[in-house]
Motif scaffolding. Structure first.
Motif, PDB file in Angstrom:
ATOM      1  N   MET A 118      28.492 -46.487  49.555  1.00  0.00           N
ATOM      2  CA  MET A 118      27.481 -47.345  50.193  1.00  0.00           C
ATOM      3  C   MET A 118      26.434 -47.661  49.150  1.00  0.00           C
ATOM      4  SD  MET A 118      26.057 -44.290  52.457  1.00  0.00           S
ATOM      5  CE  MET A 118      25.698 -42.771  51.617  1.00  0.00           C
TER       6      MET A 118
ATOM      7  N   PHE B  65      34.790 -38.121  62.604  1.00  0.00           N
ATOM      8  CA  PHE B  65      33.920 -39.268  62.316  1.00  0.00           C
ATOM      9  C   PHE B  65      34.610 -40.266  61.386  1.00  0.00           C
ATOM     10  CE2 PHE B  65      30.524 -35.915  62.994  1.00  0.00           C
ATOM     11  CZ  PHE B  65      30.366 -36.256  64.319  1.00  0.00           C
TER      12      PHE B  65
ATOM     13  N   ILE C 249      20.033 -39.999  53.574  1.00  0.00           N
ATOM     14  CA  ILE C 249      21.330 -40.319  54.172  1.00  0.00           C
ATOM     15  C   ILE C 249      21.805 -39.096  54.955  1.00  0.00           C
ATOM     16  CG2 ILE C 249      23.716 -41.015  53.681  1.00  0.00           C
ATOM     17  CD1 ILE C 249      21.538 -43.091  52.842  1.00  0.00           C
ATOM     18  N   GLY C 250      22.148 -39.321  56.216  1.00  0.00           N
ATOM     19  CA  GLY C 250      22.567 -38.188  57.051  1.00  0.00           C
ATOM     20  C   GLY C 250      23.919 -38.419  57.692  1.00  0.00           C
ATOM     21  N   SER C 251      24.225 -37.594  58.698  1.00  0.00           N
ATOM     22  CA  SER C 251      25.487 -37.698  59.438  1.00  0.00           C
ATOM     23  C   SER C 251      25.247 -38.524  60.692  1.00  0.00           C
ATOM     24  CB  SER C 251      25.980 -36.321  59.859  1.00  0.00           C
ATOM     25  OG  SER C 251      26.285 -35.551  58.746  1.00  0.00           O
ATOM     26  N   PRO C 252      26.316 -39.079  61.264  1.00  0.00           N
ATOM     27  CA  PRO C 252      27.673 -39.073  60.724  1.00  0.00           C
ATOM     28  C   PRO C 252      27.875 -40.144  59.652  1.00  0.00           C
ATOM     29  CG  PRO C 252      27.637 -40.235  62.819  1.00  0.00           C
ATOM     30  CD  PRO C 252      26.239 -39.726  62.588  1.00  0.00           C
ATOM     31  N   VAL C 253      28.641 -39.784  58.659  1.00  0.00           N
ATOM     32  CA  VAL C 253      29.127 -40.702  57.620  1.00  0.00           C
ATOM     33  C   VAL C 253      28.090 -41.721  57.115  1.00  0.00           C
ATOM     34  CG1 VAL C 253      31.032 -42.217  56.964  1.00  0.00           C
ATOM     35  CG2 VAL C 253      31.391 -40.501  58.698  1.00  0.00           C
ATOM     36  N   GLY C 254      27.279 -41.306  56.177  1.00  0.00           N
ATOM     37  CA  GLY C 254      26.393 -42.247  55.499  1.00  0.00           C
ATOM     38  C   GLY C 254      25.369 -42.930  56.383  1.00  0.00           C
TER      39      GLY C 254
ATOM     40  N   ARG D 116      30.343 -41.964  72.916  1.00  0.00           N
ATOM     41  CA  ARG D 116      30.834 -42.725  71.781  1.00  0.00           C
ATOM     42  C   ARG D 116      29.880 -43.858  71.422  1.00  0.00           C
ATOM     43  NH1 ARG D 116      35.827 -44.818  68.996  1.00  0.00           N
ATOM     44  NH2 ARG D 116      35.186 -46.907  68.446  1.00  0.00           N
TER      45      ARG D 116
ATOM     46  N   LEU E 107      35.170 -46.379  52.221  1.00  0.00           N
ATOM     47  CA  LEU E 107      35.814 -45.306  51.468  1.00  0.00           C
ATOM     48  C   LEU E 107      36.416 -45.797  50.164  1.00  0.00           C
ATOM     49  CD1 LEU E 107      37.609 -43.240  54.224  1.00  0.00           C
ATOM     50  CD2 LEU E 107      35.976 -42.377  52.545  1.00  0.00           C
TER      51      LEU E 107
ATOM     52  N   PHE F 240      29.788 -48.546  55.347  1.00  0.00           N
ATOM     53  CA  PHE F 240      30.334 -47.446  54.562  1.00  0.00           C
ATOM     54  C   PHE F 240      31.780 -47.788  54.270  1.00  0.00           C
ATOM     55  CE2 PHE F 240      32.364 -43.392  53.783  1.00  0.00           C
ATOM     56  CZ  PHE F 240      31.415 -42.692  53.060  1.00  0.00           C
TER      57      PHE F 240
ATOM     58  N   LEU G 183      26.486 -37.940  51.295  1.00  0.00           N
ATOM     59  CA  LEU G 183      27.071 -39.078  52.006  1.00  0.00           C
ATOM     60  C   LEU G 183      27.059 -38.847  53.518  1.00  0.00           C
ATOM     61  CD1 LEU G 183      30.263 -39.796  49.814  1.00  0.00           C
ATOM     62  CD2 LEU G 183      28.069 -40.987  49.743  1.00  0.00           C
ATOM     63  N   GLY G 184      26.436 -37.756  53.950  1.00  0.00           N
ATOM     64  CA  GLY G 184      26.434 -37.429  55.371  1.00  0.00           C
ATOM     65  C   GLY G 184      27.801 -37.005  55.870  1.00  0.00           C
TER      66      GLY G 184
ATOM     67  N   ALA H  95      29.905 -44.576  62.030  1.00  0.00           N
ATOM     68  CA  ALA H  95      31.201 -44.085  62.508  1.00  0.00           C
ATOM     69  C   ALA H  95      31.087 -43.822  63.995  1.00  0.00           C
ATOM     70  CB  ALA H  95      31.565 -42.800  61.778  1.00  0.00           C
ATOM     71  N   PRO H  96      32.194 -43.971  64.712  1.00  0.00           N
ATOM     72  CA  PRO H  96      32.150 -43.652  66.133  1.00  0.00           C
ATOM     73  C   PRO H  96      31.824 -42.175  66.306  1.00  0.00           C
ATOM     74  CG  PRO H  96      34.413 -43.985  65.392  1.00  0.00           C
ATOM     75  CD  PRO H  96      33.525 -44.347  64.245  1.00  0.00           C
ATOM     76  N   SER H  97      30.795 -41.878  67.090  1.00  0.00           N
ATOM     77  CA  SER H  97      30.415 -40.478  67.260  1.00  0.00           C
ATOM     78  C   SER H  97      29.588 -40.369  68.523  1.00  0.00           C
ATOM     79  CB  SER H  97      29.593 -40.007  66.063  1.00  0.00           C
ATOM     80  OG  SER H  97      28.265 -40.465  66.176  1.00  0.00           O
ATOM     81  N   PRO H  98      29.452 -39.142  69.051  1.00  0.00           N
ATOM     82  CA  PRO H  98      28.509 -38.957  70.152  1.00  0.00           C
ATOM     83  C   PRO H  98      27.099 -39.119  69.603  1.00  0.00           C
ATOM     84  CG  PRO H  98      29.887 -36.990  69.788  1.00  0.00           C
ATOM     85  CD  PRO H  98      30.096 -37.892  68.640  1.00  0.00           C
TER      86      PRO H  98
END
Lengths: 232, 327
Positions: free
Chosen positions: A202, B136, A132-137, A159, A196, A194, B27-28, A177-180
């Protein structure tokens, strides 16, 4: 076969462990097992940990422990026998192409395939969640093979929409998650991956299998649910 | 415990901030939190708070507010002076500010991050245990002109009387200029690059496209070649990476937990704080130091922090201010 490993200093408060073994699955399994054993061990000064394809990054509180002490702990854990994982299986709906997967034609062209063939390869076999990496799970996966290693985008996207399913090299990822991002987006899943509020946040973890299922964009709304319900 | 508040009159960019989210790489989730961790910790320590409590982080701008009740306040980081009803005060001290005062913290000439500590607990929603903004997670609490910020505090004249003491803690702090001399230890991939060590003798400029994820520096002239292809793996905050373009990227607290560019050096903890104060156009040099030197440097800074903490604690206790201490 037992793996060997190298330990490198990674700044004043971290180490990088590199697993060496001729077998890719063994390298990954050894890295994950070490990660499971040492993650959340703040009692011995470990602050954070990322176990990926064949390396383990361990950051620590340098006022409590040291590079040498962490290397010693790693050595002890890597002598233990590895236990294979029992994966959970998930089925994940994806709308491929068009606005959902803006780079699918590009990927098809690079691979010398039609977009339909790209979808066929992507959705006909299980993808393995490696970590599991970025962004967010973000589940970092490999498995089905395209004829060529897919290059990254010339110009990263500013985005990525949440749910974007993107490929690069021999890997696939889902942006939660919205990210570049610099990977090529071939589709998007309507499932929220994901949460919260949920525990765990997750339901998938390293070793789990994900099978993508093509759906029509008209079915998007009906899949607006949590990942927990797509476990099979 | 009372609810005190400040009314924001004018503000550029300021957020409710803390030390961030640690231990969530599984959790990244990126660490984020105050760019200059030591300054944020000091802001709290000076007002008796636990060092990880929420503070206000002001970036590259000024902030002007009035106090609706009396407050115990500190300012740390880049700002050198603050004004309470037009009277100048030193930063890195503990100040008693009367109700109805107008506090002006001007934007700093050098450095870019200033921290405001208020005794007690600042209001703020938390995600995964922290108030720290995370782009994020689309989360964060930004201060807006005309808004109020509340703090739950034990500081009130009814309990402590109106005869406030004047403290002189002179907490140790950095002085900034346009030049940042950073220290780093060798990164794991230095040997993959031809002449990778040249980064330790070059001078770099901070590029404007830098953000909380990474600071971009102008070109090294290094040719990555095949050395650029590294399988994604965990990366520390402060990692100095060489991008395919030959530019250097210093990973900051908002960094993604894994990356795949060669890491040629890793900044010391102290230099990670320092570099967060650098602005676009500032000049940066990176000196290589031995690992044991880096660890000595870290211990020295911690002992200075402990020293300040002990002095604040003694002073508060001698005034009978135990109720204001969270440590």
């Amino acid at each position: 076969m037992k793996s060997t490993f190298t330990c490198q200093e990674y700044g004043d408060s971290a180490v990088l462990i590199n697993i060496e073994n001729d077998d890719y699955e063994m390298r990954w399994l050894a890295a994950q097992s070490l990660g499971d054993a040492l993650r959340d061990r703040s009692n011995i000064g470990i602050v954070d940990l990322v176990a990926s394809f064949q390396t383990v990054f361990i950051s620590f509180n340098a006022l409590v422990t040291s590079h040498d002490a962490v290397f010693q702990i790693v050595k002890e854990h890597l002598q233990a026998d590895l236990v294979p994982r029992t994966p959970n299986h998930f089925k994940l709906p994806v709308v491929y192409g068009d606005a959902y997967g803006p780079h699918i034609n590009q990927v098809a062209e690079i691979c010398g395939l039609s977009p339909a063939e790209v979808i066929e390869i992507h959705s006909s076999q299980d993808w393995v969640v490696r970590f599991i990496g970025s962004p967010v799970g973000a589940p970092m996966m490999d498995g089905p093979k395209f004829p060529v290693s897919v290059p990254r985008l010339q110009t990263p996207v500013t985005r990525m929409e949440p749910g974007s399913v993107a490929v690069s090299g021999l890997q696939c990822v889902i942006y939660n998650a919205p990210s570049p991002g610099g990977w090529q987006v071939i589709g998007r899943t309507p499932v929220k991956l994901f949460d919260l509020e949920a525990s765990p946040n997750m339901p998938f973890q390293a070793g789990d299998r994900i099978r993508f299922t093509p759906i029509k964009d008209s079915d998007w709304e009906s899949w607006n649910q949590l990942f927990h319900q797509v476990k099979i | 415990m009372i609810t005190a508040s400040i009314s924001i009159e004018r503000v550029g960019y300021a957020v409710v901030q803390d030390l961030g989210r640690l231990g969530l790489a599984k959790l990244g989730i990126s660490a984020n939190g105050a760019g200059d961790q030591v300054s944020a910790r000091l802001a709290n320590i000076l007002v008796g708070n636990h060092e990880a409590a929420a503070v206000i982080e002001v970036i590259s701008s000024e902030v002007v507010f009035t106090t609706d009740s009396e407050l115990l306040l500190s300012v740390t980081g880049a700002a050198k002076t603050l004004f309470v009803d037009d009277l100048p005060h030193d930063t890195h001290e503990t100040l008693v500010v009367a109700a109805g005062s107008r506090v002006v913290i001007p934007g700093s000439v050098f450095g870019q991050r200033t921290y405001v500590g208020l005794n007690g607990e600042l209001q703020g929603n938390r995600i995964l245990g922290s108030v720290a903004p995370d782009t994020f997670l689309e989360f964060g609490q930004r201060l807006i002109s005309g808004s109020k910020l509340e703090v739950q505090t034990n500081f009130e004249s009814e309990t402590f009387g109106n005869e406030y003491p004047v403290f002189r803690f002179s907490a140790a702090h950095e002085t900034y200029s346009k030049n940042f001399n950073l220290t780093a230890t060798l990164g794991p991939d230095i040997s993959r690059l031809k002449n990778g060590e040249q980064i330790f003798s070059q001078e770099f400029e901070v590029l404007p496209q830098s953000d909380h994820v990474g600071m971009r520096l102008n070109g090294t002239g290094l040719d990555l070649g095949a050395a650029g292809e590294i399988l994604s793996r965990g990366v520390p905050i402060g990692a100095v990476e060489v991008a395919p373009s030959g530019e250097l990227i210093i990973l900051l607290r908002g960094r993604l937990v894994t990356a795949g560019y060669p890491v040629v050096a890793v900044l010391t903890k102290h230099s990670i704080d320092k570099v967060s104060q650098a602005r676009a156009g500032d000049q940066i040099t990176i000196s290589l130091i031995e690992m044991n030197k880096a660890q000595l440097e870290l211990q020295e800074i911690e002992s200075k922090i402990t020293n300040t903490k002990n002095r604040v604690e003694n002073a508060f206790r001698s005034r009978g201010w135990e109720a204001l201490l969270s440590y």
